[in-house]
Scaffold this active site. Structure first.
Site, PDB file in Angstrom:
ATOM      1  N   PHE A  15       0.882  -1.168   0.000  1.00 26.28           N
ATOM      2  CA  PHE A  15       0.000   0.000   0.000  1.00 26.28           C
ATOM      3  C   PHE A  15       0.916   1.212   0.000  1.00 26.28           C
ATOM      4  O   PHE A  15       1.450   1.588   1.044  1.00 26.28           O
ATOM      5  CB  PHE A  15      -0.849  -0.048   1.271  1.00 26.28           C
ATOM      6  CG  PHE A  15      -2.027   0.869   1.246  1.00 26.28           C
ATOM      7  CD1 PHE A  15      -3.220   0.455   0.697  1.00 26.28           C
ATOM      8  CD2 PHE A  15      -1.948   2.143   1.773  1.00 26.28           C
ATOM      9  CE1 PHE A  15      -4.324   1.294   0.667  1.00 26.28           C
ATOM     10  CE2 PHE A  15      -3.042   2.993   1.742  1.00 26.28           C
ATOM     11  CZ  PHE A  15      -4.233   2.567   1.196  1.00 26.28           C
ATOM     12  N   GLU A  16       1.151   1.806  -1.136  1.00 31.56           N
ATOM     13  CA  GLU A  16       2.115   2.899  -1.229  1.00 31.56           C
ATOM     14  C   GLU A  16       1.526   4.036  -2.043  1.00 31.56           C
ATOM     15  O   GLU A  16       0.727   3.816  -2.936  1.00 31.56           O
ATOM     16  CB  GLU A  16       3.408   2.405  -1.885  1.00 31.56           C
ATOM     17  CG  GLU A  16       4.120   1.297  -1.116  1.00 31.56           C
ATOM     18  CD  GLU A  16       4.679   1.747   0.221  1.00 31.56           C
ATOM     19  OE1 GLU A  16       4.825   2.966   0.431  1.00 31.56           O
ATOM     20  OE2 GLU A  16       4.969   0.870   1.064  1.00 31.56           O
TER      21      GLU A  16
ATOM     22  N   ASP B 178      -5.127  -2.365  -1.274  1.00 35.21           N
ATOM     23  CA  ASP B 178      -5.417  -2.843   0.072  1.00 35.21           C
ATOM     24  C   ASP B 178      -5.389  -4.369   0.160  1.00 35.21           C
ATOM     25  O   ASP B 178      -6.312  -5.044  -0.298  1.00 35.21           O
ATOM     26  CB  ASP B 178      -6.796  -2.307   0.492  1.00 35.21           C
ATOM     27  CG  ASP B 178      -7.124  -2.695   1.919  1.00 35.21           C
ATOM     28  OD1 ASP B 178      -6.232  -3.204   2.624  1.00 35.21           O
ATOM     29  OD2 ASP B 178      -8.289  -2.474   2.324  1.00 35.21           O
TER      30      ASP B 178
ATOM     31  N   TYR C  66       5.528  -3.481  24.093  1.00 31.94           N
ATOM     32  CA  TYR C  66       5.438  -4.339  22.917  1.00 31.94           C
ATOM     33  C   TYR C  66       4.871  -5.714  23.266  1.00 31.94           C
ATOM     34  O   TYR C  66       3.689  -5.974  23.083  1.00 31.94           O
ATOM     35  CB  TYR C  66       6.825  -4.442  22.243  1.00 31.94           C
ATOM     36  CG  TYR C  66       6.719  -4.728  20.770  1.00 31.94           C
ATOM     37  CD1 TYR C  66       7.283  -3.887  19.821  1.00 31.94           C
ATOM     38  CD2 TYR C  66       6.035  -5.846  20.310  1.00 31.94           C
ATOM     39  CE1 TYR C  66       7.167  -4.152  18.463  1.00 31.94           C
ATOM     40  CE2 TYR C  66       5.917  -6.112  18.955  1.00 31.94           C
ATOM     41  CZ  TYR C  66       6.486  -5.274  18.042  1.00 31.94           C
ATOM     42  OH  TYR C  66       6.369  -5.543  16.715  1.00 31.94           O
TER      43      TYR C  66
END
Ligand code: NAI
Length: 397
Positions: A73-74, A110, A235
């Protein structure tokens, strides 16, 4: 147009196309120097445009001669913006792979959508030889639209239970600063699992299987993280850790399903901490990583994503040097979590001050790797040469 690195709030706001190309070539050179290995031939990588997904794609194409499909997705180039680093990575990876006679197909869109699954499956059937033998799941995203309900979920990197305060370091000024992140709400926990958990991975495996495009002996792996004590609150035991544990339950189901249907394997790969755009904004992480890099450089085991993924794919996923744990996860992160290494890292983290940061940690390495992610600080690139926007716009992924 001349492009300079712009970093604000530990987020890179610019990317250099030819710097990204140089970074790709550097990774290809590394793989070629290491030598080839016997691996898969037809690979689908979700999240292929940067860091771990890109490193896996390069290692498999140039190390094992694999044809690859990459989904990412760029944002592309427009009249006023140059496009993201991942956009250029897709373009220059494809060029390099095609030079070697390999297929390299990029899908930009997507990966969480059923439309993308359908497009990829159609392509596999029509132009990719009809089957894949490896699926790498390396998506990292802030949001996901559930294809069944249409609801959109947002992920959050937050502690669970109580707020967490940790030290971070500014990549612009090298100043240390305290950062507090409030505890996640129940909804934020749930949403993070929806985005970064295993649900979408399982949807992909079933869609590919139902379409009959999985080869006998097909493998799939998802990249996870556990990390040391220093980052547990934010995390491992935080929202993202919760999502990663969900991927492990998913892996068990996927593994049972594909081993039964096609004699294949589904497995989580716990990967080491590396410099990425996401890791730079996680409190404590850049300081921890800088300390880690110092120690691991001294012991000869520092790895960038390409080094880590080349070793993982060659020695573990397709090799005979597997290290697994009680939960059947592959553990190339063992080098990072080694007790001796962690003891030294802890000592450094206790002693670090703004004055000694550059001496006692690998901060400069962290910063250099961060710049390289966006195509800056690479040898052989003339950063003063103006870019020809029309020529760049004509390049398609
Ligand atoms: P990254 O941010 O560098 O790459 C993420 C990739 O996902 C990019 O290719 C991006 O375009 C793609 N993507 C995001 N949303 C998408 C969408 N909706 N559709 C299609 N593509 C989409 O991330 P990084 O660091 O390589 O992480 C990959 C995986 O590795 C993540 O699951 C992460 O948790 C895991 N990991 C990362 C570690 C680290 O230190 N960075 C350590 C261990 C595991």
């Amino acid at each position: 147009m001349i492009v300079q690195p712009i970093v604000t709030g530990n987020v890179a706001r610019s990317a250099h196309p030819f710097g990204c190309q140089a970074a790709i070539e550097k990774q290809i050179d590394y793989v070629k120097q290491q030598g080839s290995f016997k691996g898969p031939k037809k690979v689908l990588i979700l999240g292929a445009s940067s860091s771990y997904g890109l490193a896996s794609r390069i290692a498999l194409a140039f190390g094992a001669g694999a044809d690859t499909i990459g989904v990412s997705f760029e944002r592309g180039i427009t009249d006023d913006r140059l496009g993201t680093a991942g956009w250029w990575n897709n373009i220059f990876f494809k060029k390099a792979a095609e030079r070697e006679g390999l297929l390299a197909k990029n899908f930009i869109g997507d990966a969480f959508s059923d439309e993308m699954r359908a497009q990829v499956i159609n392509y596999i059937k029509a132009e990719f030889g009809g089957e894949i033998d490896l699926l790498i799941y390396s998506l990292a995203s802030g949001f996901r639209k559930d294809p069944k309900t249409g609801s959109t979920y947002r992920s959050a990197i937050k502690p669970i239970g109580s707020a967490f305060t940790g030290t971070n370091v500014s990549l612009e000024s090298a100043e240390l600063f305290e950062q507090t992140i409030e505890a996640a709400s129940e909804e934020e926990i749930e949403h993070t699992v929806k985005v970064m958990g295993g649900e979408d991975w399982e949807l992909w495996v079933h869609a590919l299987h139902d379409a009959g495009v999985l080869a006998e002996g097909f493998k799939t792996t998802l990249y996870s993280y556990i990390g040391p004590e220093a980052t547990q609150a934010i995390y491992g035991e935080g929202t993202l850790g919760r999502a990663k544990r969900h991927t492990e339950e998913t892996a068990d189901r996927i593994d049972a399903f594909i081993s039964d249907k096609i004699g294949g394997e589904g497995i989580v790969c716990v990967s080491k901490a590396v410099t990425t755009k996401a890791s730079a904004v996680i409190p404590t992480f850049p300081v921890y990583a800088s300390a880690l890099y110092k120690i691991m450089t001294e012991n000869g085991r520092h790895e960038t994503p390409i080094m880590h993924k080349y070793r993982f794919l060659k020695d573990m996923l397709y090799g005979q040097k597997r290290e697994t744990d009680e939960a059947s996860r592959l553990r190339p992160d063992n080098w990072e979590l080694d007790e001796g290494v962690q003891k030294h890292v802890k000592d450094i983290m206790k002693k670090v001050t703004p004055d000694n940061l550059r001496d006692i940690t690998g901060f400069e390495m962290f910063k250099q790797e961060f710049l390289e992610l966006n195509g800056f600080g690479l040898e052989g690139v003339d950063y003063n040469r103006p870019l020809d926007i029309d020529k760049l716009k004509a390049m398609l992924p």
